[in-house]
Write an enzyme that holds these catalytic residues in place. Structure first.
Site, PDB file in Angstrom:
ATOM      1  N   MET A  28       0.852  -1.193   0.000  1.00 48.92           N
ATOM      2  CA  MET A  28       0.000   0.000   0.000  1.00 48.92           C
ATOM      3  C   MET A  28       0.889   1.245   0.000  1.00 48.92           C
ATOM      4  O   MET A  28       0.471   2.319   0.428  1.00 48.92           O
ATOM      5  CB  MET A  28      -0.931  -0.006   1.206  1.00 48.92           C
ATOM      6  CG  MET A  28      -1.871  -1.217   1.182  1.00 48.92           C
ATOM      7  SD  MET A  28      -3.396  -0.957   2.073  1.00 48.92           S
ATOM      8  CE  MET A  28      -2.800  -0.735   3.708  1.00 48.92           C
ATOM      9  N   ALA A  30       4.097   3.868   0.933  1.00 48.83           N
ATOM     10  CA  ALA A  30       4.849   4.309   2.121  1.00 48.83           C
ATOM     11  C   ALA A  30       5.945   3.275   2.392  1.00 48.83           C
ATOM     12  O   ALA A  30       6.079   2.735   3.495  1.00 48.83           O
ATOM     13  CB  ALA A  30       3.936   4.507   3.330  1.00 48.83           C
ATOM     14  N   GLY A  34      11.438  -2.889   5.029  1.00 52.29           N
ATOM     15  CA  GLY A  34      10.712  -4.173   5.083  1.00 52.29           C
ATOM     16  C   GLY A  34      10.168  -4.530   3.699  1.00 52.29           C
ATOM     17  O   GLY A  34      10.283  -5.682   3.248  1.00 52.29           O
ATOM     18  N   HIS A  35       9.596  -3.539   3.007  1.00 54.76           N
ATOM     19  CA  HIS A  35       9.096  -3.805   1.643  1.00 54.76           C
ATOM     20  C   HIS A  35      10.255  -4.120   0.703  1.00 54.76           C
ATOM     21  O   HIS A  35      10.154  -4.998  -0.154  1.00 54.76           O
ATOM     22  CB  HIS A  35       8.358  -2.572   1.094  1.00 54.76           C
ATOM     23  CG  HIS A  35       7.131  -2.198   1.841  1.00 54.76           C
ATOM     24  ND1 HIS A  35       7.033  -1.054   2.590  1.00 54.76           N
ATOM     25  CD2 HIS A  35       5.928  -2.814   1.946  1.00 54.76           C
ATOM     26  CE1 HIS A  35       5.833  -0.971   3.125  1.00 54.76           C
ATOM     27  NE2 HIS A  35       5.137  -2.024   2.762  1.00 54.76           N
ATOM     28  N   GLY A 147       5.309 -10.139   4.058  1.00 53.20           N
ATOM     29  CA  GLY A 147       6.142  -9.931   5.242  1.00 53.20           C
ATOM     30  C   GLY A 147       5.546 -10.613   6.476  1.00 53.20           C
ATOM     31  O   GLY A 147       4.342 -10.554   6.712  1.00 53.20           O
ATOM     32  N   LYS A 149       5.659  -9.672   9.394  1.00 51.70           N
ATOM     33  CA  LYS A 149       5.121  -8.737  10.379  1.00 51.70           C
ATOM     34  C   LYS A 149       3.594  -8.847  10.439  1.00 51.70           C
ATOM     35  O   LYS A 149       2.991  -8.761  11.498  1.00 51.70           O
ATOM     36  CB  LYS A 149       5.534  -7.308  10.058  1.00 51.70           C
ATOM     37  CG  LYS A 149       5.195  -6.407  11.210  1.00 51.70           C
ATOM     38  CD  LYS A 149       5.409  -4.973  10.912  1.00 51.70           C
ATOM     39  CE  LYS A 149       4.268  -4.200  11.486  1.00 51.70           C
ATOM     40  NZ  LYS A 149       3.259  -3.841  10.550  1.00 51.70           N
ATOM     41  N   ASP A 150       2.978  -9.074   9.267  1.00 49.78           N
ATOM     42  CA  ASP A 150       1.521  -9.268   9.238  1.00 49.78           C
ATOM     43  C   ASP A 150       1.248 -10.771   9.245  1.00 49.78           C
ATOM     44  O   ASP A 150       0.801 -11.349   8.256  1.00 49.78           O
ATOM     45  CB  ASP A 150       0.941  -8.594   7.995  1.00 49.78           C
ATOM     46  CG  ASP A 150       1.103  -7.088   8.053  1.00 49.78           C
ATOM     47  OD1 ASP A 150       0.519  -6.469   8.946  1.00 49.78           O
ATOM     48  OD2 ASP A 150       1.860  -6.534   7.236  1.00 49.78           O
ATOM     49  N   GLN A 153      -2.204 -12.004   8.440  1.00 48.47           N
ATOM     50  CA  GLN A 153      -2.516 -11.728   7.029  1.00 48.47           C
ATOM     51  C   GLN A 153      -1.881 -12.798   6.129  1.00 48.47           C
ATOM     52  O   GLN A 153      -2.502 -13.220   5.140  1.00 48.47           O
ATOM     53  CB  GLN A 153      -1.998 -10.339   6.639  1.00 48.47           C
ATOM     54  CG  GLN A 153      -2.089 -10.047   5.151  1.00 48.47           C
ATOM     55  CD  GLN A 153      -1.769  -8.606   4.812  1.00 48.47           C
ATOM     56  OE1 GLN A 153      -2.637  -7.761   4.873  1.00 48.47           O
ATOM     57  NE2 GLN A 153      -0.544  -8.320   4.426  1.00 48.47           N
ATOM     58  N   MET A 186       9.725  -2.479  11.242  1.00 48.56           N
ATOM     59  CA  MET A 186       9.460  -1.463  10.218  1.00 48.56           C
ATOM     60  C   MET A 186       7.982  -1.512   9.861  1.00 48.56           C
ATOM     61  O   MET A 186       7.413  -2.595   9.661  1.00 48.56           O
ATOM     62  CB  MET A 186      10.266  -1.772   8.958  1.00 48.56           C
ATOM     63  CG  MET A 186      11.747  -1.797   9.187  1.00 48.56           C
ATOM     64  SD  MET A 186      12.452  -0.207   8.789  1.00 48.56           S
ATOM     65  CE  MET A 186      14.152  -0.503   9.242  1.00 48.56           C
TER      66      MET A 186
HETATM   67  O1  PAF Z   1       0.037  -5.651   3.801  1.00 46.78           O
HETATM   68  C1  PAF Z   1      -0.421  -4.775   3.042  1.00 46.78           C
HETATM   69  O2  PAF Z   1       0.219  -3.772   2.759  1.00 46.78           O
HETATM   70  C2  PAF Z   1      -1.807  -4.945   2.467  1.00 46.78           C
HETATM   71  O3  PAF Z   1      -2.661  -5.534   3.372  1.00 46.78           O
HETATM   72  C3  PAF Z   1      -1.840  -5.687   1.112  1.00 46.78           C
HETATM   73  C4  PAF Z   1      -1.385  -7.141   1.255  1.00 46.78           C
HETATM   74  C5  PAF Z   1      -0.950  -4.973   0.126  1.00 46.78           C
HETATM   75  C6  PAF Z   1      -3.265  -5.689   0.566  1.00 46.78           C
HETATM   76  O4  PAF Z   1      -3.751  -4.398   0.378  1.00 46.78           O
END
Ligand code: PAF
Length: 282
Positions: A28, A30, A34-35, A147, A149-150, A153, A186
């Protein structure tokens, strides 16, 4: 790096790449280290790395959180260029949701949706599944990078991949959490904290470490209480959960056993910034 804003443009571009393995990093924006670790892992494991930046309105249960979500597109593009990302997919809301935001698909996530983030963020994971399914169908990657961290998810998206029946064609790679030198995980939301508050917010990591160091010898309620004390003493003002779960299915556990993998997970507010973190215990 090539930037595509539409499904048609992206698919045309990928069609000309002769079936080379595609790695996909959904974000998303920013972006932080980490990304970039996800991009680097994709660069190592695949031939073409596609990153998407899309602030998904359907996964924000709190309107204020959506409005305050940081937008840093110029710095994001720069970081992706520096990491040698091949393609950035930057769609509009209309491109992702051509039929609007209502009457979206519903996913059977079972128990995963009732606990932890699912419990505190109504419909959040439905929104994550809506956007990730759409993105996966557009990008058609061979490997998806997420990641740790989530943590929850990652499990939800693994379930989505099963619901889509893509488990034999799409590999899911979970990349360990990248932390500041202080231990703070992060997160895009960290940019809403002052330098001083960021230092105090490391308490979330310290609390996880205390759980890790002591969970074989102390009762779980006493560990939760100790973690709670660390958070409140450092300026956290609200705790959603401090939980110790089975790392494979997130079922809460009450005592230590050698036969299972365990994970500790925390969600707490520093002012109005909600932070999450987790740590594998064994
Ligand atoms: O982890 C995130 O940034 C969001 O939940 C994702 C996986 C990009 C879905 O919008």
């Amino acid at each position: 790096m090539i930037i595509c804003k539409t499904e048609t443009a992206l698919q045309l571009l990928l069609k000309n790449k002769n079936q080379q393995p595609i790695g996909f990093v959904p974000t998303m924006g920013a972006l932080h280290k980490g990304h970039i670790a996800l991009i680097e892992e994709s660069k190592k494991q695949t031939s073409i790395t596609v990153c998407s930046i899309f602030i998904n309105p359907t996964q924000f249960n709190d309107k204020k959180d959506f409005e305050k979500y940081p937008v840093t597109i110029e710095s994001d593009i720069l970081q992706l260029e520096q990491a040698h990302c091949n393609i950035l997919f930057l769609p509009s809301v209309e491109e992702i949701y051509p039929n609007g935001l209502s009457n979206l698909a519903q996913y059977n996530l079972g128990f995963l949706e009732e606990i932890l983030e699912g419990k505190y963020r109504a419909n959040h994971f439905q929104g994550v599944c809506n956007v990730v399914e759409r993105l996966l169908r557009i990008v058609q990657p061979h490997t998806l990078f997420l990641g740790q961290k989530d943590y929850q998810q990652c499990m939800v998206i693994a379930q989505l991949i099963h619901l889509m029946q893509w488990q034999h064609t799409l590999k899911l790679v979970i990349v360990p959490t990248i932390r500041e030198a202080s231990g703070l995980a992060m997160s895009s939301r960290n940019s809403r904290l002052s330098t001083d508050d960021k230092q105090k917010a490391t308490a979330i990591y310290k609390a996880l470490q205390v759980i890790q160091d002591n969970y074989k010898k102390q009762s779980f309620p006493s560990l939760q209480k100790a973690a709670e004390g660390i958070l409140f003493n450092s300026g956290f003002n609200k705790i959603d959960y401090i939980s110790i779960c089975n790392a494979d299915n997130l079922q809460p556990i009450e005592s230590y056993s050698t036969s299972e993998k365990h994970v500790a997970l925390i969600a707490a507010y520093f002012g109005d910034v909600r932070l999450i973190d987790n740590m594998l215990l064994n």
